[in-house]
Enzyme design. Structure first.
Site, PDB file in Angstrom:
ATOM      1  N   GLY A  19       0.881  -1.036  -0.151  1.00  0.00           N
ATOM      2  CA  GLY A  19       0.049   0.030   0.097  1.00  0.00           C
ATOM      3  C   GLY A  19       0.669   1.164  -0.119  1.00  0.00           C
ATOM      4  N   ASP A 133      -9.650   6.655   8.386  1.00  0.00           N
ATOM      5  CA  ASP A 133      -9.546   5.987   6.993  1.00  0.00           C
ATOM      6  C   ASP A 133     -10.218   4.635   7.415  1.00  0.00           C
ATOM      7  OD1 ASP A 133      -9.018   5.716   4.251  1.00  0.00           O
ATOM      8  OD2 ASP A 133      -6.987   5.032   4.738  1.00  0.00           O
TER       9      ASP A 133
END
Length: 435
Positions: A19, A133
């Site tokens: 990521g 998030d």
């Protein structure tokens, strides 16, 4: 056979994800035999973005924030060019894989996960930590089916030089309206909104705000323009309306959610030790001399053939000793992992993958039996990217590991199904004896 790599007392296995923040690999504690996840950060990235203090703070917080519904951070180690964050390894895959597999979840089951999510979020908020998030990728399940929130305090770290959060690089469907604006926002209220979207998706099987046009999506989120399907109970409907309130000042808070009659049904708060001693010595040691001892990262040199997979990796990969997950595509929804097996030569597999990807208008980059496919996400809100890696598991038997590198989980699973359908002639199914 490739010599296995060690970092401290950990034997490092295959990659399971990548990521913004670096790579994640399987690893095993050689002293205890325990499986862990190892998050790997390049020191060069941390220095380049002047993030040493911020990352040190976030990692310290993750170590201190200990709760049964949050993935545990065990310790932090440093190499010459990298930092290794050792995390609890969660074996049950993503919660949202259940939705891909089964469609919407029953209200009682959705409520159980929502209660665990709210407990985890409340615990962090009580310590002044905000996730910022919360989305499907960050909700994992353990072997007992309990929810584990991952990346608390790490996921929203900005990798831009100006230190501002860039929420739109993720999937914006879960983001509170005030976060989409340019003003500052209250992390607690923003997390609550994301919890509401997650609850809606669990019970509906689809998103409350899902538009192909980004401008329309933003305006619907800002106006909280959504409706609950007919099968939601009136009580659940009422709570979701209070959570998905576009005004963060009037939006329901954690206490309000916990006092809600729908939420309280069958609610059993999880028991845990609040007074657990946590040492931050490893964090201090890693970060104190990072700038002095930093040595530019050297590129890894690999040999020409596909990587061989050792028995430890095979077993970890298949979540215990049930190897059927390697061969049965119906069972491979593990940790966003999807994979298939082929008896074709590795080069033939790669050329087939490239041809299918190009026919789907995806950009293709291949290096050392690892292929990255890139395109634009279905709702045109950002990049969609997939990484495929070929492993030799036995002579003339190859496993192709497919994982999502960017984009939305539900969209990825649709892509994977479609992609495999086009590769049917190279996929080997031992159950049917085809390929």
């Amino acid at each position: 056979m490739n010599k296995s790599r060690k970092v401290g007392k950990y034997e490092v296995g295959r990659m399971v994800g990548e990521g913004t923040f670096g790579k994640v690999k399987f690893a095993r504690n050689c002293e205890t035999g325990e499986s862990v996840a190892m998050k790997i950060l390049a020191k060069s990235t941390i220095l380049k973005h002047r993030m040493v203090d911020q990352i040190k703070r976030e990692i310290s917080i993750m170590k201190i924030v200990r709760h049964p519904n949050i993935v545990r951070l065990h310790e932090v180690l440093a190499g010459r060019a990298k930092i290794f964050i050792i995390l609890e390894f969660v074996t049950g895959g993503e919660l949202f894989d259940k939705i891909v597999h089964r469609g919407k979840l029953p209200e009682n089951e959705s409520r159980k996960y929502f209660q665990q999510l709210v407990d985890a979020v409340a615990h962090c908020h009580s310590k002044g930590v905000y996730h910022r998030d919360l989305k499907p990728e960050n909700l994992l399940l353990d072997a007992y089916g309990n929810l584990k929130v991952s990346d608390f305090g790490l996921s929203a770290l900005p990798l831009q030089g100006d230190g501002l959060l860039r929420t739109t690089c993720g999937t914006p469907n879960y983001v509170a309206p005030e976060v989409l604006g340019d003003q500052g926002y209250d992390g607690a209220a923003a997390d609550i909104w994301s919890c509401g979207v997650i609850l809606y998706v669990l019970m509906a099987g689809y998103l409350p705000f899902d538009e192909t046009n980004l401008y329309t999506l933003y305006s619907k989120i800002t106006a909280a323009e959504f409706s609950c399907p007919y099968w939601f109970s009136p009580e659940a409907n009422k709570l979701i309306q209070k959570i998905l309130d576009p005004n963060p000042k009037t939006r329901i808070r954690i206490d309000g959610i916990r006092n809600d009659p729908w939420f309280k049904k069958n609610y059993a708060p999880v028991k845990y030790r609040e007074d657990e001693e946590v040492s931050l010595d490893d964090v201090r040691a890693v970060f104190e001399d990072i700038e002095d001892q930093y040595i530019a990262e050297r590129s890894e040199i690999k040999d020409g053939g596909p990587l061989l997979m050792n028995a430890f990796e095979m077993i970890t990969l298949s979540q215990g000793l049930n190897l059927s997950a390697l061969f049965d595509r119906r069972q491979d929804y593990v940790n966003r992992q999807t994979r298939f097996v082929s008896r074709k030569p590795a080069q033939v597999i790669i050329s087939n993958v490239e041809a299918v990807a190009e026919s789907m208008s995806l950009k293709v980059h291949t290096r050392n039996y690892k292929t990255r496919l890139e395109g634009i996400s279905a709702n045109r809100t950002g990049q969609f990217a997939v990484v495929l890696e070929v492993y030799e598991v036995a002579p003339s038997l190859f496993m192709v590991d497919v994982r999502k590198a960017a984009g939305d989980t539900l969209e990825y699973h649709k892509f994977y199904k479609n992609f495999c359908a086009k590769l049917e002639d190279i996929i080997w199914n031992p159950i049917e004896g085809t390929g």
